[in-house]
Design an enzyme around this catalytic site. Structure first.
Site, PDB file in Angstrom:
ATOM      1  N   ASN A   1       0.857  -1.184   0.000  1.00  0.00           N
ATOM      2  CA  ASN A   1       0.000   0.000   0.000  1.00  0.00           C
ATOM      3  C   ASN A   1       0.898   1.241   0.000  1.00  0.00           C
ATOM      4  O   ASN A   1       1.438   1.612   1.033  1.00  0.00           O
ATOM      5  CB  ASN A   1      -0.909  -0.034   1.244  1.00  0.00           C
ATOM      6  CG  ASN A   1      -1.806   1.184   1.327  1.00  0.00           C
ATOM      7  OD1 ASN A   1      -1.827   2.019   0.407  1.00  0.00           O
ATOM      8  ND2 ASN A   1      -2.560   1.285   2.407  1.00  0.00           N
TER       9      ASN A   1
ATOM     10  N   LYS B   1      -0.017   4.139  -0.243  1.00  0.00           N
ATOM     11  CA  LYS B   1      -0.752   5.288   0.319  1.00  0.00           C
ATOM     12  C   LYS B   1      -0.579   6.487  -0.615  1.00  0.00           C
ATOM     13  O   LYS B   1      -0.512   6.309  -1.822  1.00  0.00           O
ATOM     14  CB  LYS B   1      -0.313   5.549   1.762  1.00  0.00           C
ATOM     15  CG  LYS B   1      -0.444   4.284   2.626  1.00  0.00           C
ATOM     16  CD  LYS B   1      -0.333   4.519   4.104  1.00  0.00           C
ATOM     17  CE  LYS B   1      -0.543   3.198   4.846  1.00  0.00           C
ATOM     18  NZ  LYS B   1      -0.490   3.317   6.300  1.00  0.00           N
TER      19      LYS B   1
ATOM     20  N   HIS C   1      -9.837   1.056   4.487  1.00  0.00           N
ATOM     21  CA  HIS C   1      -8.623   1.301   5.277  1.00  0.00           C
ATOM     22  C   HIS C   1      -8.954   2.288   6.394  1.00  0.00           C
ATOM     23  O   HIS C   1      -9.733   3.225   6.194  1.00  0.00           O
ATOM     24  CB  HIS C   1      -7.510   1.857   4.375  1.00  0.00           C
ATOM     25  CG  HIS C   1      -6.173   1.827   5.035  1.00  0.00           C
ATOM     26  ND1 HIS C   1      -5.818   2.720   6.023  1.00  0.00           N
ATOM     27  CD2 HIS C   1      -5.116   0.989   4.888  1.00  0.00           C
ATOM     28  CE1 HIS C   1      -4.599   2.435   6.441  1.00  0.00           C
ATOM     29  NE2 HIS C   1      -4.145   1.384   5.773  1.00  0.00           N
TER      30      HIS C   1
ATOM     31  N   GLU D   1      -5.722  -4.972  10.460  1.00  0.00           N
ATOM     32  CA  GLU D   1      -4.758  -3.908  10.719  1.00  0.00           C
ATOM     33  C   GLU D   1      -5.159  -3.173  11.994  1.00  0.00           C
ATOM     34  O   GLU D   1      -6.011  -2.273  11.954  1.00  0.00           O
ATOM     35  CB  GLU D   1      -4.741  -2.907   9.557  1.00  0.00           C
ATOM     36  CG  GLU D   1      -4.299  -3.488   8.236  1.00  0.00           C
ATOM     37  CD  GLU D   1      -3.679  -2.427   7.321  1.00  0.00           C
ATOM     38  OE1 GLU D   1      -2.572  -2.691   6.830  1.00  0.00           O
ATOM     39  OE2 GLU D   1      -4.265  -1.357   7.121  1.00  0.00           O
TER      40      GLU D   1
ATOM     41  N   GLY E   1       1.958   2.338  11.272  1.00  0.00           N
ATOM     42  CA  GLY E   1       2.933   3.425  11.237  1.00  0.00           C
ATOM     43  C   GLY E   1       3.556   3.773  12.582  1.00  0.00           C
ATOM     44  O   GLY E   1       4.239   4.789  12.704  1.00  0.00           O
TER      45      GLY E   1
ATOM     46  N   SER F   1       2.933  -1.956  10.811  1.00  0.00           N
ATOM     47  CA  SER F   1       4.344  -1.938  11.206  1.00  0.00           C
ATOM     48  C   SER F   1       5.077  -3.249  10.950  1.00  0.00           C
ATOM     49  O   SER F   1       6.077  -3.536  11.612  1.00  0.00           O
ATOM     50  CB  SER F   1       4.504  -1.542  12.689  1.00  0.00           C
ATOM     51  OG  SER F   1       4.103  -0.200  12.875  1.00  0.00           O
TER      52      SER F   1
ATOM     53  N   GLY G   1       2.673  -0.889   4.540  1.00  0.00           N
ATOM     54  CA  GLY G   1       2.638   0.532   4.214  1.00  0.00           C
ATOM     55  C   GLY G   1       4.053   1.072   4.065  1.00  0.00           C
ATOM     56  O   GLY G   1       4.612   1.098   2.963  1.00  0.00           O
ATOM     57  N   GLY G   2       4.656   1.459   5.184  1.00  0.00           N
ATOM     58  CA  GLY G   2       6.003   2.035   5.159  1.00  0.00           C
ATOM     59  C   GLY G   2       7.010   1.169   4.406  1.00  0.00           C
ATOM     60  O   GLY G   2       7.789   1.667   3.581  1.00  0.00           O
TER      61      GLY G   2
HETATM   62  P1  13P Z   1       2.605   0.464   8.009  1.00  0.00           P
HETATM   63  O1  13P Z   1       3.169  -0.794   7.437  1.00  0.00           O
HETATM   64  O2  13P Z   1       3.346   1.713   7.577  1.00  0.00           O
HETATM   65  O3  13P Z   1       2.385   0.383   9.482  1.00  0.00           O
HETATM   66  O4  13P Z   1       1.152   0.634   7.350  1.00  0.00           O
HETATM   67  C1  13P Z   1       0.295  -0.439   7.360  1.00  0.00           C
HETATM   68  C2  13P Z   1      -0.874  -0.086   6.530  1.00  0.00           C
HETATM   69  O5  13P Z   1      -1.651   0.790   6.872  1.00  0.00           O
HETATM   70  C3  13P Z   1      -1.038  -0.820   5.271  1.00  0.00           C
HETATM   71  O6  13P Z   1      -2.286  -0.598   4.732  1.00  0.00           O
END
Ligand code: 13P
Length: 234
Positions: free
Chosen positions: A6, A8, A85, A157, A163, A194, A215-216
């Protein structure tokens, strides 16, 4: 294993060209689903990676300013779409009903929804995890066919983990995934929040996690390769 990325609201056009080349070079046995920004969807050009979107309109094409329909996502070869999300539920005030309508619309156009569910820190502290997740699952899936339920992907999640660098214990994750299975026994279950190359050795001990929503880490191809190597025991 599924590894959904993702992006984002990250990566402008020029950065995306460089980025997708690096994603294309990743060595893996798992299925990667790349979910770029809407603007980058039509720049996607990878053969060994699946394409996902991060959002969809509840409506068919028409007078819905700023929206992008499932029909048009399908025409751009999108096969998966993240729905519900927590960032959209929070910042765009997306309701349970809208999440449901998006799931339905995606199935109508043969796009697989990746439905995100999760509780806040306060909800966990108050012992409301089961109640919150049950409501998110039931409102989104109550009128799906059994076939659709088995195609659906759910990403658990926990909002307090996204994050933050804080992840639940394996017991906490498995307890939730077992709970989800009581409603949706055949649905594919991902974990998100995370997840990274440092904690994957721990996360992969879970017998119930069938993939990850990142995400990250999705923005760091080198670390992502380490994550995948560890996940796949290479
Ligand atoms: P992180 O991996 O940055 O914590 O984000 C997870 C997320 O929201 C994926 O959709």
């Amino acid at each position: 294993m599924i590894i959904a990325l993702n992006n984002k609201s990250n990566l402008g056009k020029e950065d995306f060209y460089v980025y997708q080349e690096r994603i294309g070079d990743i060595e893996k046995n798992s299925q990667i689903i790349l979910c770029p920004t809407l603007l980058n969807i039509n720049l996607f050009d990878l053969e060994n990676v699946s394409l996902g979107a991060q959002n969809v309109s509840t409506q068919d094409p028409g007078a819905y300013t700023g929206e992008v329909s499932a029909k048009d996502l399908k025409a751009s070869e999108v096969s998966y779409c993240i729905v519900g999300h927590s960032e959209r539920r929070t910042y765009q005030r997306e309701t349970l009903e809208e999440v449901h309508d998006k799931v339905k619309k995606l199935f109508e156009y043969d796009i697989t929804p990746i439905l995100c569910i999760g509780e806040t820190k306060e909800e966990r502290e108050q012992g409301l995890v089961g109640q919150v997740l049950k409501e998110e699952i039931e409102t989104a899936t109550y009128d799906l066919t059994e076939e659709q339920k088995s195609r659906l992907i759910i990403a658990y999640e926990p909002i307090w983990s996204i994050g933050t660098g804080i992840i639940p214990t394996l017991e906490q994750i498995d307890e939730v995934l077992r709970f989800i299975k009581t409603f949706l026994p055949n649905t594919t279950l991902l974990y998100g929040g995370s997840a990274n190359e440092k904690n994957i050795d721990m996360l992969k001990q879970s017998p119930l996690i069938e993939g990850y929503l990142l995400g990250g880490l999705s923005l760091k191809p080198e670390e992502l390769q380490i994550f995948i190597n560890k996940l796949e025991n290479k």
